[in-house]
Scaffold this active site. Structure first.
Site, PDB file in Angstrom:
ATOM      1  N   HIS A  36       0.566 -11.905   8.293  1.00 42.93           N
ATOM      2  CA  HIS A  36       0.316 -10.552   7.792  1.00 42.93           C
ATOM      3  C   HIS A  36      -1.003 -10.067   8.370  1.00 42.93           C
ATOM      4  CE1 HIS A  36       0.807  -7.163   5.090  1.00 42.93           C
ATOM      5  NE2 HIS A  36      -0.458  -7.294   4.725  1.00 42.93           N
ATOM      6  N   ASP A  38      -3.311  -6.935   8.778  1.00 42.36           N
ATOM      7  CA  ASP A  38      -3.616  -5.562   8.396  1.00 42.36           C
ATOM      8  C   ASP A  38      -4.304  -4.819   9.535  1.00 42.36           C
ATOM      9  OD1 ASP A  38      -2.743  -5.416   5.612  1.00 42.36           O
ATOM     10  OD2 ASP A  38      -4.257  -6.939   5.240  1.00 42.36           O
ATOM     11  N   ASP A 151       3.752  -5.281   1.593  1.00 44.77           N
ATOM     12  CA  ASP A 151       2.410  -5.151   1.023  1.00 44.77           C
ATOM     13  C   ASP A 151       2.051  -3.764   0.518  1.00 44.77           C
ATOM     14  OD1 ASP A 151       0.078  -6.441   0.213  1.00 44.77           O
ATOM     15  OD2 ASP A 151      -1.011  -5.880   2.020  1.00 44.77           O
ATOM     16  N   HIS A 411      -1.181   0.747   5.153  1.00 48.94           N
ATOM     17  CA  HIS A 411      -1.322   0.685   3.694  1.00 48.94           C
ATOM     18  C   HIS A 411      -2.727   0.322   3.226  1.00 48.94           C
ATOM     19  CE1 HIS A 411       0.034  -3.383   4.913  1.00 48.94           C
ATOM     20  NE2 HIS A 411      -0.808  -3.797   3.990  1.00 48.94           N
TER      21      HIS A 411
END
Length: 994
Positions: A36, A38, A151, A411
């Site tokens: 993951h 970001d 997420d 996000h």
């Protein structure tokens, strides 16, 4: 939720599935390795590339190549593209092509980022998906078919529709209310078919899987440690590494894993367990990670005959194929969303709806600028020649802004949940992209309207471009240095205009100009200083507005109000202002002949700052310490009246003796033409606010209170696409925060006779905390002593001043339901005004006659763009080109235009506007050139719709199709298309060479 004991689980499993042969696995565990990553959260994109992203792709590609059984999914294309373009060697690129072709490296979601679903506009969601999908298809010939939205902080009902249109077969989400997830687990309801739109129904449904309580992380089962910022450690040893897998420790790992699997399987309908293996920033040392995983999985599989569990490396596609093969009948979920999201009793994630309000505004401004520039560039390139403009350079400017707008949909970006240095990065990328596109637009104007010498220096030349595909009548506002001006159009005729003192710049003036612009067309105005009076020269000069001043009024705690009212009116409304309070008192609406009491006030929620004394508000969470309190003690008012606009200026002072106001409302009523073109202009009360700087630990709202009997029911939008009904929900612990919702573009309250609509220029939080009330959270400033937040610079100490804009519409349902969508678009895509000094020159006439692009009033031109993709529309031909390695020889196709149309209305919303609409694209687009062919494509353009065969999932509800699936369609490729309520249809339009 506590895991249940193993023995009852095994008994349940024995009843659920036949045992079969002793060695036959009853449970298949699909291990999906992932990282993951970001795109901007605690660290900038560049820092993340240095610290771990480069190592993830370098080491994962190497490990997948070494061992055939391993798999990996890649999600965000911004990082992958940076690695591909700037790091990967030719050898690595060849390995990736092989891995993708064999299905061992799978791209899921495939957008530039994993976008937020609460505060993003669906135009921008589509953009970021389109950018990522175009890159993947151009480079590998693949099209993502599964989502990975694990997420974002809540899930929107817009997403199922968009992902179905993009060609996805299944959809994964994770963050829904903690108590709802627990209930869905207990009832084995974590998988269902989601029909996100009530108008489209089963036409655009998608199979949806909610990750169970363990989420997307495999806690306790990763071994590559924590990345070190700004770069990896020189000795290759990462801190916080898990206990390695050894002969002594492996029994512990395997028993923990099997126990976890046996818990999970009882929450789902099939004997398949999705095991996401990874977490934030994992797999940057993929050799160590995969080696340990191999050992644990081999050990589990050794004893399948005992526990009935087998494990295998998988992609998301292989998991969903196994689930689909069971051919179960799935429950159906309607168009309800999963917002707001609460992770615990006191943790309602509704604060981020308003965090970093300034960035939210900038992101929307960048998006709307891009929208206008795309159609301006498209029509300019198609209508050759263009002597001063290099199309390749123009595409580069658009591409830079496309990527910046896509990036900020992440996000942890537009949500405002990122560190301050990351905020600086987002602002820099957006600002640089906007500057490039503004330069491009200036070049287009220069191409269209070459200047020639003129007699009057000192004035300005304004070009107004209407990016909507309807005729728009509105008022543009410019700032000038002088009150006496002459305003004329491209034919030299005087234009209705009004001058008044500027609301916040004492030495400047606001010039309001009434303009009517056909769709995708330009108007041209000359603004010159007028040196003589009108009587001396006969020259028409703008009206200078008159100002009526009202002194300070103290905030009243009781007593008589409403006895001294001042009216401000146009042809649609009369707004009554109470001179006893200097607040709005009521609004009379002409069509219903009804007066509704309406008053507005700035208020603040106070929040706790001591992390050790209970829940606090932060970037994500809203935790008010009691009800909102008035945030001002005195208010001053002016009414600035003129023939075009009447402006009400209200300044709110936190303390009576403050010299500067903390808050302000600037309300404008326009006096436009009586024709239908002026309908939208008349039926809105435009309000611009000034908010800040706030005191610490304050959350500022504008509360609008009415006498409408609403029953505390609010309606707010999902991503600007559709409305959700929001009944007020009592909660034992956190009622205020859990009744906040995102407002991306619109919200309304109503009773049986009238509806009050709010239209927003950017995303905010919105709530109805009382009958007849609607409040909008405009700004937040927070500081707390949470060490983690302080260490990561996640305190929201935002001392900025913000200037959000809302439009208010009031009237009967029949009126507002017809006006709301078009008014929202008129706010979102206001005409673009481009100025340049005359300097002894005046603009010549436009070099070519304009032809308007006009669509029916219920159809919106969602995008008109030249993407500049190099791939062939023919899938077989494109794959052949990739296999031959000729991809780099291809040139951007400048005659292929991406066109997307959207029907604005729901089924049964309006007796006329909700009807299907047939559009002849050849006729509508004739102003851009001669249409050679029309291809209907998937949402992001990578599929021909005739070749896109999505999976069918059996449901417990009969399929109820709406839209074109239940009506005969014209032959594919024809110029006539019929668009049904809420449909979004995407086309490639091929234009003839000039």
């Amino acid at each position: 939720m506590e895991p249940r004991g193993w023995l009852p689980l095994l008994l349940q499993l024995g009843l659920m599935w036949p045992l079969g042969a002793p060695s036959e696995p009853r449970l298949r565990v699909f291990v999906v390795p992932h990282s993951h990553m970001d795109v901007g959260w605690l660290h900038t994109v560049q820092e993340s590339m240095q610290a771990y992203v480069t190592n993830v792709y370098n080491s994962v590609v190497e490990e997948l190549t070494l061992e055939k059984k391993r798999r990996f999914i890649a999600v965000e294309q911004e990082y992958f593209r940076l690695w591909w373009d700037g790091v990967a060697s030719d050898g690595q690129k060849g390995q990736v092509h092989q891995l993708v072709a064999e299905g061992r490296l799978e791209f899921v979601l495939g957008g530039q980022v994993m976008h937020d679903e609460a505060v993003t506009h669906f135009d921008d969601q589509i953009l970021q998906l389109t950018e990522g999908h175009g890159f993947l298809y151009e480079t590998f010939g693949v099209r993502p078919q599964f989502s990975w939205q694990v997420d974002p902080f809540g899930a929107s009902a817009t997403t199922p529709t968009l992902f179905a249109l993009a060609g996805f077969n299944a959809h994964i989400i994770s963050r829904i209310d903690y108590d709802l997830k627990e209930a869905m687990q207990d009832n084995r309801e974590l998988q269902f078919v989601w029909r996100g739109s009530r108008s489209l129904s089963a036409q655009q449904e998608i199979f949806t899987h909610i990750l169970d309580q363990f989420g997307y992380c495999s806690e306790g089962f990763y071994w590559d440690g924590e990345p070190v910022f700004p770069g990896p450690p020189t000795d290759g040893l990462y801190p916080s590494m898990e206990m390695p897998v050894t002969e002594n420790s492996i029994p512990n790992f395997t028993s923990l894993l099997v126990g976890n699997v046996l818990a999970r399987v009882t929450w789902f309908q099939t004997p398949h367990v999705l095991w996401p293996w990874g977490c934030d920033r994992q797999f940057f040392n993929a050799s160590l990670q995969f080696t340990n995983m191999d050992r644990v999985m081999e050990e589990v599989n050794k004893f399948t005959y005992k526990h009935g569990v087998s494990m295998e490396y998988a992609t998301l596609g292989s998991y969903f194929r196994a689930v689909h093969a069971h051919q179960l009948s799935w429950p159906v979920r309607d168009q309800r969303d999963f917002l707001p999201y609460s992770s615990e009793i006191f943790h309602a994630w509704t604060g981020f709806y308003a965090s970093r309000s300034g960035l939210k505004a900038l992101a929307r401004r960048a998006s709307t600028l891009l929208y206008a520039a795309e159609s301006m560039f498209t029509r300019h390139v198609l209508l050759a020649p263009h002597p001063h403009l290099d199309p390749a350079w123009g595409l580069q400017q658009l591409q830079q802004l496309r990527w910046a707008v896509s990036e900020v949909q992440h996000h942890d970006a537009i949500t405002g949940t990122h560190a301050l240095k990351v905020d600086d990065m987002f602002v820099e990328h957006l600002s640089t992209g906007m500057q490039g596109v503004q330069t491009l637009m200036a070049s287009i104007i220069q191409d269209r309207s070459p200047a020639h010498s003129g007699p009057e220096p000192g004035g300005r030349f304004a070009v107004v471009y209407n990016p909507l595909a309807w005729t728009v009548t509105t008022i543009i506002t410019l700032t000038v240095d002088f009150p006496r001006v002459s305003v004329t159009d491209e034919s030299g005729r005087p234009v209705p205009a009004q001058v008044q003192s500027s609301k916040e710049m004492p030495s400047a003036y606001d010039l309001h100009v009434l303009t009517t612009s056909p769709g995708l067309s330009y108007r041209q105005y000359s603004i010159r200083p007028s040196r003589s009076s009108q009587e001396d020269t006969g020259e028409t000069v703008p009206f200078v507005a008159s100002t009526q001043h009202f002194g300070h009024r103290l905030r009243r705690h009781g007593g008589q109000v409403g006895s001294h009212l001042v009216p401000v009116e146009n042809d649609c409304y009369t707004v009554f202002l109470d001179t006893d309070t200097n607040l709005m008192h009521s609004i009379w609406e002409r069509q219903s002949n009804r007066t509704v009491q309406v008053t507005q006030s700035f208020m603040e929620y106070h929040v706790k700052s001591d992390f050790h004394r209970g829940p606090i508000s932060d970037n994500y969470v809203f935790t008010p310490d009691g009800r909102a309190e008035p945030a001002w003690e005195a208010v001053r008012m002016e009414i600035v009246a003129g023939p075009l606009v009447t402006e009400i200026r209200q300044d709110f002072y936190r303390e009576v003796n403050d010299r500067e106001p903390t808050f302000a409302i600037y309300s404008r009523l326009a006096h436009g033409p009586q024709s239908s073109d002026g309908e939208l202009l008349c039926h809105r009360i435009e309000q611009e606010y000034r908010v800040g700087p706030l005191e610490l630990n304050r959350e500022a709202i504008l509360r609008t209170s009415t006498d409408l009997n609403t029953g505390q029911v609010l309606y707010s939008d999902n991503n600007g696409y559709q409305m959700q009904r929001r009944p007020y929900r009592q909660d034992m612990w956190n009622t205020i925060a859990r009744n906040y919702y995102p407002m991306v573009q619109s919200a309304f309250i109503q009773d049986r006779r009238s509806r009050l609509v709010l239209l927003s220029e950017q995303a905010h939080g919105v709530s109805s905390q009382g009958n007849g009330q609607v409040e909008v959270m405009l700004h937040r400033r927070l500081w707390n002593n949470d060490k983690w937040a302080l260490d990561n610079d996640l305190t929201l100490n935002d001392s900025s001043v913000v200037h959000p804009v809302l439009w208010l519409l009031l009237g009967p349902w029949t009126l507002t339901s017809g006006l709301r969508q078009r008014s929202g678009l008129a706010l979102q895509h206001r005409p673009v005004v481009m100025l340049r000094e005359m300097n002894g020159e005046v603009g010549g006439p436009f070099s070519a006659p304009q032809k308007a692009v006009t669509l029916p009033s219920s159809v919106h031109l969602q995008i008109l763009s030249i993407p500049g993709w190099k791939y062939s529309s023919n899938h077989t031909e494109h794959l052949r080109t990739l296999r031959k390695g000729h991809y780099h020889e291809a040139k951007a196709d400048l005659r292929r235009v991406l066109l997307r149309l959207q029907h604005l209305y729901e089924v049964d919303q309006d007796p006329v506007l909700s009807q299907p609409v047939t559009v002849n694209l050849q006729s509508v687009l004739r102003g851009l050139g001669s249409v050679v062919s029309v291809e209907e494509r998937s949402l992001t353009g990578t599929w021909n719709v005739s070749e896109m065969h999505r999976w069918t999932w059996s449901t417990r509800d009969p399929h109820c199709h709406r839209g074109n699936s239940s009506h005969p369609s014209p032959p594919p490729g024809g110029p006539e298309v019929t668009i049904y309520p809420k449909e979004i249809r995407t086309f490639f339009i091929h234009f003839q060479e000039q």
